[in-house]
Design a protein around this motif. Structure first.
Motif, PDB file in Angstrom:
ATOM      1  N   PHE A   6       0.843  -1.191   0.000  1.00 24.78           N
ATOM      2  CA  PHE A   6       0.000   0.000   0.000  1.00 24.78           C
ATOM      3  C   PHE A   6       0.876   1.237   0.000  1.00 24.78           C
ATOM      4  O   PHE A   6       2.110   1.145   0.132  1.00 24.78           O
ATOM      5  N   VAL A   7       0.251   2.381  -0.165  1.00 23.58           N
ATOM      6  CA  VAL A   7       0.967   3.650  -0.063  1.00 23.58           C
ATOM      7  C   VAL A   7       0.412   4.422   1.126  1.00 23.58           C
ATOM      8  O   VAL A   7      -0.777   4.337   1.448  1.00 23.58           O
ATOM      9  N   THR A   8       1.285   5.169   1.774  1.00 27.22           N
ATOM     10  CA  THR A   8       0.876   5.997   2.904  1.00 27.22           C
ATOM     11  C   THR A   8       0.202   7.263   2.393  1.00 27.22           C
ATOM     12  O   THR A   8       0.161   7.519   1.183  1.00 27.22           O
ATOM     13  N   GLU A   9      -0.294   8.056   3.303  1.00 23.64           N
ATOM     14  CA  GLU A   9      -0.926   9.330   2.912  1.00 23.64           C
ATOM     15  C   GLU A   9       0.067  10.242   2.213  1.00 23.64           C
ATOM     16  O   GLU A   9      -0.318  11.085   1.405  1.00 23.64           O
ATOM     17  N   SER A  10       1.353  10.088   2.528  1.00 25.41           N
ATOM     18  CA  SER A  10       2.395  10.888   1.872  1.00 25.41           C
ATOM     19  C   SER A  10       2.952  10.191   0.634  1.00 25.41           C
ATOM     20  O   SER A  10       4.007  10.573   0.125  1.00 25.41           O
ATOM     21  N   GLN A  11       2.266   9.134   0.166  1.00 25.64           N
ATOM     22  CA  GLN A  11       2.595   8.407  -1.066  1.00 25.64           C
ATOM     23  C   GLN A  11       3.922   7.652  -0.983  1.00 25.64           C
ATOM     24  O   GLN A  11       4.593   7.438  -1.997  1.00 25.64           O
ATOM     25  N   GLU A  12       4.265   7.196   0.219  1.00 28.12           N
ATOM     26  CA  GLU A  12       5.411   6.319   0.389  1.00 28.12           C
ATOM     27  C   GLU A  12       4.932   4.867   0.376  1.00 28.12           C
ATOM     28  O   GLU A  12       3.889   4.547   0.954  1.00 28.12           O
ATOM     29  N   ARG A  13       5.681   3.998  -0.268  1.00 26.13           N
ATOM     30  CA  ARG A  13       5.285   2.601  -0.367  1.00 26.13           C
ATOM     31  C   ARG A  13       5.604   1.845   0.912  1.00 26.13           C
ATOM     32  O   ARG A  13       6.635   2.085   1.555  1.00 26.13           O
ATOM     33  N   ARG A  14       4.709   0.913   1.251  1.00 22.14           N
ATOM     34  CA  ARG A  14       4.893   0.068   2.423  1.00 22.14           C
ATOM     35  C   ARG A  14       4.350  -1.322   2.116  1.00 22.14           C
ATOM     36  O   ARG A  14       3.508  -1.514   1.235  1.00 22.14           O
ATOM     37  N   VAL A  15       4.825  -2.313   2.863  1.00 17.29           N
ATOM     38  CA  VAL A  15       4.308  -3.671   2.797  1.00 17.29           C
ATOM     39  C   VAL A  15       3.954  -4.080   4.218  1.00 17.29           C
ATOM     40  O   VAL A  15       4.612  -3.656   5.180  1.00 17.29           O
ATOM     41  N   GLY A  16       2.874  -4.836   4.365  1.00 15.65           N
ATOM     42  CA  GLY A  16       2.429  -5.199   5.703  1.00 15.65           C
ATOM     43  C   GLY A  16       1.757  -6.562   5.733  1.00 15.65           C
ATOM     44  O   GLY A  16       1.426  -7.142   4.689  1.00 15.65           O
ATOM     45  N   ILE A  17       1.578  -7.067   6.952  1.00 14.16           N
ATOM     46  CA  ILE A  17       0.893  -8.337   7.193  1.00 14.16           C
ATOM     47  C   ILE A  17      -0.560  -8.033   7.532  1.00 14.16           C
ATOM     48  O   ILE A  17      -0.841  -7.261   8.456  1.00 14.16           O
ATOM     49  N   LEU A  18      -1.480  -8.647   6.779  1.00 10.18           N
ATOM     50  CA  LEU A  18      -2.905  -8.432   7.019  1.00 10.18           C
ATOM     51  C   LEU A  18      -3.429  -9.487   7.978  1.00 10.18           C
ATOM     52  O   LEU A  18      -3.339 -10.687   7.715  1.00 10.18           O
ATOM     53  N   GLN A  19      -3.978  -9.022   9.097  1.00  9.47           N
ATOM     54  CA  GLN A  19      -4.584  -9.898  10.102  1.00  9.47           C
ATOM     55  C   GLN A  19      -5.996  -9.393  10.370  1.00  9.47           C
ATOM     56  O   GLN A  19      -6.165  -8.334  10.983  1.00  9.47           O
ATOM     57  N   VAL A  25       2.572  -3.079   9.819  1.00  8.52           N
ATOM     58  CA  VAL A  25       3.544  -2.556   8.868  1.00  8.52           C
ATOM     59  C   VAL A  25       4.911  -3.214   9.097  1.00  8.52           C
ATOM     60  O   VAL A  25       5.380  -3.324  10.230  1.00  8.52           O
ATOM     61  N   ILE A  26       5.532  -3.654   8.013  1.00 11.31           N
ATOM     62  CA  ILE A  26       6.854  -4.277   8.064  1.00 11.31           C
ATOM     63  C   ILE A  26       7.908  -3.187   7.974  1.00 11.31           C
ATOM     64  O   ILE A  26       7.861  -2.322   7.086  1.00 11.31           O
ATOM     65  N   ALA A  54       8.158  -7.248  11.122  1.00  9.11           N
ATOM     66  CA  ALA A  54       6.940  -6.483  11.403  1.00  9.11           C
ATOM     67  C   ALA A  54       7.116  -5.661  12.683  1.00  9.11           C
ATOM     68  O   ALA A  54       7.557  -6.177  13.709  1.00  9.11           O
ATOM     69  N   GLY A  55       6.783  -4.379  12.599  1.00 11.23           N
ATOM     70  CA  GLY A  55       6.922  -3.491  13.744  1.00 11.23           C
ATOM     71  C   GLY A  55       5.620  -3.325  14.506  1.00 11.23           C
ATOM     72  O   GLY A  55       4.698  -4.139  14.390  1.00 11.23           O
ATOM     73  N   SER A  56       5.546  -2.254  15.256  1.00  9.34           N
ATOM     74  CA  SER A  56       4.365  -1.999  16.089  1.00  9.34           C
ATOM     75  C   SER A  56       3.317  -1.135  15.400  1.00  9.34           C
ATOM     76  O   SER A  56       2.186  -1.041  15.868  1.00  9.34           O
ATOM     77  N   ASP A  57       3.690  -0.504  14.271  1.00  9.50           N
ATOM     78  CA  ASP A  57       2.742   0.362  13.578  1.00  9.50           C
ATOM     79  C   ASP A  57       1.670  -0.475  12.876  1.00  9.50           C
ATOM     80  O   ASP A  57       1.978  -1.493  12.240  1.00  9.50           O
ATOM     81  N   THR A  58       0.439  -0.039  12.978  1.00 11.18           N
ATOM     82  CA  THR A  58      -0.678  -0.717  12.317  1.00 11.18           C
ATOM     83  C   THR A  58      -1.549   0.307  11.602  1.00 11.18           C
ATOM     84  O   THR A  58      -1.515   1.505  11.904  1.00 11.18           O
TER      85      THR A  58
END
Length: 330
Positions: A6-19, A25-26, A54-58
């Motif tokens: 996905f992309v953040t509100e500032s249009q930075e790319r991210r990958v994450g684990i969907l639960q 967020v990784i 995977a970090g603490s940000d969700t």
């Protein structure tokens, strides 16, 4: 494990684990491509590396989807280095639909069409012993990474198309390592999307009919594919009402080929083992709204869903201009 990009509100790319509906967020990896390359280099599993990073940000998945910030679950920094391909006549029952398209009116009904011959070959020889090659399937090239659309994006058919119809399928997602070895990251639900009217005119037009967009995602299923996968395919009218719906099944239990055999017959070509390339390979389907006389209109929405893959894939049908092509001599 389900991975999304996905992309953040500032249009930075991210990958994450969907639960469920929450995305963890990784850290340290902006894309699935980067994460997979690191897993190959570290000789560890993709799920293992994703979980450890995977970090603490969700973030809430529905928020991302509602704001159109979901990306396909795998892509390449250079779309030209992503192959989109597929196989057909691989699912039990799929031959009836395809044969109905190809059988000439008034032909000898006792004779098998080429489609039925191909399907029968798969039934008889598509599931060889592990480590040996079975019969090769129908195969087609669809395009490069530029044709792939994420959930929420339009599937655009060129104005010269005679039809834009869904094909609910499972796709294998691969990365070629620096050693030339294909590595399977996992699987995603998809809409292979084809021009069935063009194909019906003559099966030799199959190659033309496949050169279209495709929908992929939103989630990458890491790990083994269940032997039985169940889902539902829908056409939703511009008024928001479902006007066609049918359940579909996939997985090896419902196929005439093993996944290993389909993968072998794709990656046996050196062209498809170029280090750093990404491959998205569709495994076929047995369910088409076109077979029920449905022709989808621009503004209507395709929905492909299976609980195996988490959130549904939704794409609206659109048309793009396709002016007459000319060539300039130098």
């Amino acid at each position: 494990m389900l991975l999304i990009q996905f992309v953040t509100e500032s249009q930075e790319r991210r990958v994450g684990i969907l639960q469920d509906t929450t995305v963890r967020v990784i850290d340290g990896y902006a894309t699935t491509f980067d994460l997979a390359r690191a897993a190959i280099a570290q000789r560890c599993g993709l799920a293992q590396l994703a979980d450890s990073a995977a970090g603490s940000d969700t973030i809430d998945y529905e928020t991302l989807a509602g704001e159109g910030r979901i990306l396909p679950p795998l892509d390449h920094p250079d779309a030209a280095h992503c192959y989109v391909t597929g196989t057909g006549l691989t699912h039990l029952g799929s031959a009836d639909t395809r044969d109905a398209m190809h059988q000439k009116i008034g032909g000898d009904i006792a004779a098998l069409s080429d489609s039925m011959k191909m399907f029968r070959m798969g039934v008889e020889g598509g599931k060889p012993d592990t480590g040996s090659a079975g019969v090769q399937p129908e195969w087609f090239y669809k395009g490069d990474g530029s044709i792939v659309r994420a959930t929420g994006q339009d599937l655009e058919m060129p104005a010269f198309s005679l039809d834009g119809g869904e094909e609910p399928e499972i796709a294998g997602l691969y990365l070629i390592g620096d050693d030339g070895q294909p590595y399977r990251l996992g699987y995603a639900i998809g809409n292979e999307f084809s021009d069935h009217v063009t194909e019906r005119q003559n099966y030799l037009y199959l190659a033309h009919s496949k050169l279209r967009n495709c929908g992929l995602g939103p989630a990458l299923l890491v790990g083994a594919l269940p032997a039985h996968v169940a889902g539902v395919s829908r056409i939703i009218g511009a008024d928001g009402q479902v006007r066609w719906e049918k359940h579909f099944v996939s997985g090896e239990q419902n196929m005439s080929h093993t996944l290993e055999n389909l993968e072998h017959h794709h990656f046996k070509y050196g062209l498809f083992k170029r280090a750093g390339d990404v491959h998205i390979h569709f495994f076929g389907t047995a369910t088409l709204s076109f077979a029920d006389g449905i022709q989808v209109a621009p503004g209507e929405t395709f929905e492909v869903a299976s609980p195996t893959f988490g959130p549904a894939l939704r794409n609206r049908l659109a048309v793009h201009e396709s002016p007459y092509a000319t060539v300039t001599a130098l």
